[in-house]
Design a protein around this motif. Structure first.
Motif, mmCIF file in Angstrom:
data_model
loop_
_atom_site.group_PDB
_atom_site.id
_atom_site.type_symbol
_atom_site.label_atom_id
_atom_site.label_comp_id
_atom_site.label_asym_id
_atom_site.label_seq_id
_atom_site.Cartn_x
_atom_site.Cartn_y
_atom_site.Cartn_z
ATOM 1 N N HIS A 8 2.259 5.783 -7.122
ATOM 2 C CA HIS A 8 1.713 5.695 -8.483
ATOM 3 C C HIS A 8 1.383 7.055 -9.110
ATOM 4 O O HIS A 8 1.765 7.300 -10.251
ATOM 5 C CB HIS A 8 0.481 4.780 -8.502
ATOM 6 N N VAL A 15 1.897 1.705 -3.551
ATOM 7 C CA VAL A 15 0.834 2.273 -4.381
ATOM 8 C C VAL A 15 0.786 3.801 -4.254
ATOM 9 O O VAL A 15 0.411 4.498 -5.196
ATOM 10 C CB VAL A 15 -0.520 1.637 -3.989
ATOM 11 N N ALA A 16 1.214 4.316 -3.129
ATOM 12 C CA ALA A 16 1.168 5.763 -2.912
ATOM 13 C C ALA A 16 2.043 6.537 -3.880
ATOM 14 O O ALA A 16 1.866 7.743 -4.067
ATOM 15 C CB ALA A 16 1.573 6.090 -1.474
ATOM 16 N N ASP A 35 0.823 -1.197 0.000
ATOM 17 C CA ASP A 35 0.000 0.000 0.000
ATOM 18 C C ASP A 35 0.870 1.265 0.000
ATOM 19 O O ASP A 35 0.494 2.280 -0.580
ATOM 20 C CB ASP A 35 -0.931 0.012 1.207
#
Lengths: 267, 267, 267, 267, 267, 267
Positions: free
Chosen positions: A119, A116-117, A113
């Motif tokens: 992206h 993903v930050a 997670d």
């Protein structure tokens, strides 16, 4: 920005190029493409990005990734001050705001997670939503995102998601060829060329054992460690045992095999 | 609302329609139906929603979903200030209050309980209970909720619950047809039409390998990356290796096959 | 209590009764029995409780349950203020204190320990211990506790404990009979009676596929969505694909079967 | 202590003794022995302890145990006030300090570590170490610790440790014999004796099905619920379906069998 | 230190020695060796350490270990006060600073990492690093660390690590021999010698069943409970059922066997 | 730096060298190489690093690693003060800033992500990024990082990652040879040479049982404990049972075998 000065290199970090990696990185930086440095532990990826940051005249913000690191650690958080709360940029935000190169070392160690930050910074608009501030930061035009990845450590739990990998171009790293590696070992370990050559030969042999009882062979850094101990008076056998054999294995048979290997070169 | 200005697009985001998706979205927005954009990574969903927000003249609030994101991150929280605690709207609340389009990107990455928090906004009354404030927010009449979903990544742990999926109408996305994709690659990567056509041909071949050793084929974005490197002087083979081969696979045989594929088009 | 006004309904929420559910609920409310609304997703449970709250003239406090919701979120917590800490009632406490109906939607999504926190309100004395305040709140005489449950989603991890279920009387909900459902679809979707009848026929067929490849059939809400798209000019086939087929399945064969089903009614 | 007044019973809580449980509890209280009330859900344990607290003239502090409850919730915590931090006793500490009976309901729901926190109060010295205050509280001479346990719910994860069980004397509870139960159902549900007798007969039959498709039979409380609905005009069949059948099972065959059972008594 | 007075015993805690345990402990204390009290639940370990603290004239700080207890709970923490943060010693630090005996009861209940936090106090230098204060506390010369362990409860998850066990000397505890145990039961339960003898006989028989259907036999404490109930007028059979049978087993056959056993001695 | 004075040794910590470990460590320190002390529990690693810190005239900052220790505990954190937040260095930062030796004891107990936090200090530039401060600390030139590791405790969950091990040179530790060990036992335990020799003989025999029913043999420290009890009047058999037998095993047969072993030397 004054606070970025400590992220600049005043002197050139020592780096001996092995192939076209400098040109490749320069093209990737020119297009501001998110870039991934791939390769085994201790082969020089960190040194390379330091060298490139110096070469391109950009500050470098390095983050050692780990499982405990939250998205908030990367992006920033509110701190309680005498007069209320004040916002403090995290290292990723700092780099995006000021135009530094942000280097996320050992990216697979981070939680997915957290990964993903990053992206939105790899999208065409290069934005970083600071949700806790309701701010949308557009990255500085000099900003670049760089990650490192050692695909040798594969596990079910920790792998780089396809949707993340597709957002980066990759530059491959390997251990340097023998002559280059000997040059590095002599330069950094403070030993004569002949000693360095022998250490490099031991290292090359150990790398052939990868997958045959060793998880990984000796890295360039380990050879430099052995050289440093020799340069300070530790006998070569003992120095190799301290710096090469023991850090590589707990298996007694394998340790004996490695010690014999050392004997072949330092009799 | 002044603070929403930064969520508006001043210039038209570049988007080449592939089918009826623009009309479909306009109808869904006219009925204010919660809408789901379905399709593979890097096929243009994010660009599409930016384009539609510009076209409809609405601000766009984008949230990259991740497992670490709590309902509180979406909805809002109390912050400690000099004079006590003050409430800060989260991005979902901000969008619902001001009439923006709220785009939750990669919704399956969020925890299921966070996903459930959006249900009341998809009910007929379009309310968002702010439990921590004891407030019930009725969404602005211009508000719309949009999510993206890549059904290609299926896992036992992370799937969109039926009770959530049923609350959305869906618009399908695929990679653009070859001529359109070449047009995009040439426009965004800065290469000539012929180079773009060859890159698109490589991409199409790689997508046929999906499920035959590749988790996913090359996305449009990856083709643009390869083009960008070529445009900055990296030889086509090397650029394809950096942007297409290495990000797609760690398997040596598959990497060789992909490299051969590249050779077919760039000899 | 002024702050409860926003929890009241000024106009009658639209609801078409299907059976004796209105009388059943009125008796349960008269005895203040904890009540459970059982039935599939999107069949009208939420609309029903809104209708009943309006009919009985009670405010309605709705809580969308999720795994992240702690007992503290339901019951209340201490907030830091300029002059120290102040207590803030959670939605359950607010409802119990002021005599509202408290509706816990999708109760199985909550953690079991949070569910246990409602037990004292279902005992004969109808008390809510506010342990963090050392207060024992006796519920207002008009207070009632209502939960919703979709037994169709059964899982090992998430089920309603017997000791909880035994504390509630249950009212069964199903999709409305065809004529009623067509009336609802026409009213809420804005289409003519004939279009509504055909959509309802598609829905009924899809529900027969439950357990034969579909996890759930089309809900009344999904039929309303399809109608809304048709009313805004999307061709019926495409509208059904957006609102019925794609939200129900990722399986290509099943999607084709559903599309064929749609063709039968909209040729 | 003024704040304890709200924990006292002004009127006698209704309780019909079934056996020697009143004398047994009085002896256990006289020796201040930690006491465990054992028995199935809804058989009257909570009502019994309320009755005994009234009978012995002691305040009663009830805590509904759950997994989210930390030792700090039971024992107390520091709160931030305008002038710094102030200590707030938790319910267990409050009871031990003021001489109340502390009733931990459904003790197996609590985390084992929270359970361990009560051990020192069951030792001969009856102390409660308030570690966060560096205080050692000796319990008031009137204090008694009482827990409830339903051994019918056995699971691998949640069981009462032997080292905890050995610290309590136990009093057994069962559903009351038919005549007593009918008396209770008539009194609390507001129906005539004949209706109550039939409901009790249904309940007894359902308990025979425990372990043969039902996890638990109908509790006294469920019979009272059915009576309450009948008293408010719901036909007996429907009332039994709402209060007895649906809360007990999701299995259609079993639900039909239970409905048939109801028919036998209410034709 | 005034605050330690409440940790001192004014009167001698009642303890009947069984073997050489008093001399063994005195030697261990004289050498300030970390000491472990080993033995089953309820055999008198806690009473012994209270007796020894009184005998040696040392304050005793007792900590009931549990999984929720962090290293910070043991060592201390920063509290927010009107004028900023103030440090508060935890019980272990308090004991080490003031020269008390610190008794960690049921050490295996604590998390292994919390257990590791006590290691430095068992080293030759007897230091406790207060990392959050950047202080290194050298233990008072009168300080001693004592832990209790019941090796009968063995589980895969909770065991004392070898590296921890090796840091302690051990003193073995068992239930007292029959005459001594009868003396204790009569003294503490308030019954005549003959009744006490019979209870002890029941207890001894039950301990033979350990491993044959019982996890543990009746402890001395349980016998005292039974005696206390008898002393308050409960018939012996019923008292034994409340205090011995029910707390030991849920198995009906085993409960019947234990009841028969009681009959043998109380006919 | 005044605050470092408490981390300095005023008197020489007693240490008897066994091999070349002093010279090896001096060379490693001269090159400032990160160093790992490998060996079994209680063989003298902690005493060695204390001795070396004294010998090299450096302060020593020791951290007992545990699972609960976050990167923040090692590196530092913001504390709330009267005038806002103030930064407090953690022990690792303190050592790096002031030029101490930082000793991370039992490194495998720490979470892997905490371990990763030390990587930047082992790189050539020896930096410690204080991300929460946006500071990059370059380590003092006298700083050295030392860790201890007992490879005997191997588990699937807790192992030192290859990428971490490769960053350290290793020095091997074993129990001292018999004469040296007897000298230590006599010196530290306060017994005569003959008693010490016999204890050492018992210890040597017990180490042969490692892997044959014992997880680990008696450490030097355990022998010192036994000696200490003998010196305070406990008979040798009993002292060995307290200090050697019981801490090593719960298995009765093994305990009997160890007791027989003791009898061989102390008849």
């Amino acid at each position: 920005m004054e606070r970025m000065e400590r992220h600049r290199f005043e002197t050139e970090p020592y780096y001996l190029p092995v192939g076209d990696e400098v040109a490749q990185f320069e093209a990737a930086y020119a297009a501001r493409l998110p870039t991934m440095l791939k390769g085994p532990t201790g082969c020089g990826k960190t040194r390379f990005i330091e060298h490139m940051a110096w070469r391109l005249g950009r500050p470098l913000v390095t983050v050692a990734c780990n499982e405990d690191m939250s998205a908030g650690d990367l992006v920033g958080r509110w701190l309680l001050d005498a007069g209320g709360t004040v916002w403090q940029d995290g290292p990723l935000t700092l780099a995006a705001r000021t135009g530094a190169i942000c280097y996320l070392d050992e990216i697979v160690e981070a939680r997915q997670d957290t990964v993903v930050a990053i992206h939105p910074l790899t999208d065409a608009r290069r934005m970083l939503p600071l949700e806790k501030r309701n701010e949308v930061l557009r990255a500085h035009e000099d900003f670049q995102l760089v990650i490192s990845w050692n695909p040798g450590y594969q596990s079910l739990m920790k792998d780089l998601k396809t949707s993340t990998r597709q957002r980066f171009v990759a530059i491959d790293f390997h251990y340097p060829p023998p002559e280059r590696e000997a040059e590095i070992v002599a330069h950094e370990g403070g030993v004569e060329a002949e000693v360095a050559r022998r250490l490099v030969a031991v290292g090359a042999k150990s790398r052939n054992l990868k997958g045959h009882g060793l998880e990984e062979g000796a890295s360039t850094r380990m050879l430099v460690y052995a050289a440093s101990l020799i340069a300070r008076g530790i006998p070569a056998h003992q120095a190799c045992r301290m710096a090469l054999v023991q850090p590589l294995t707990e298996d007694e048979a394998m340790a004996a095999a490695l010690s014999d290997l050392v004997d072949t070169f330092f009799d």
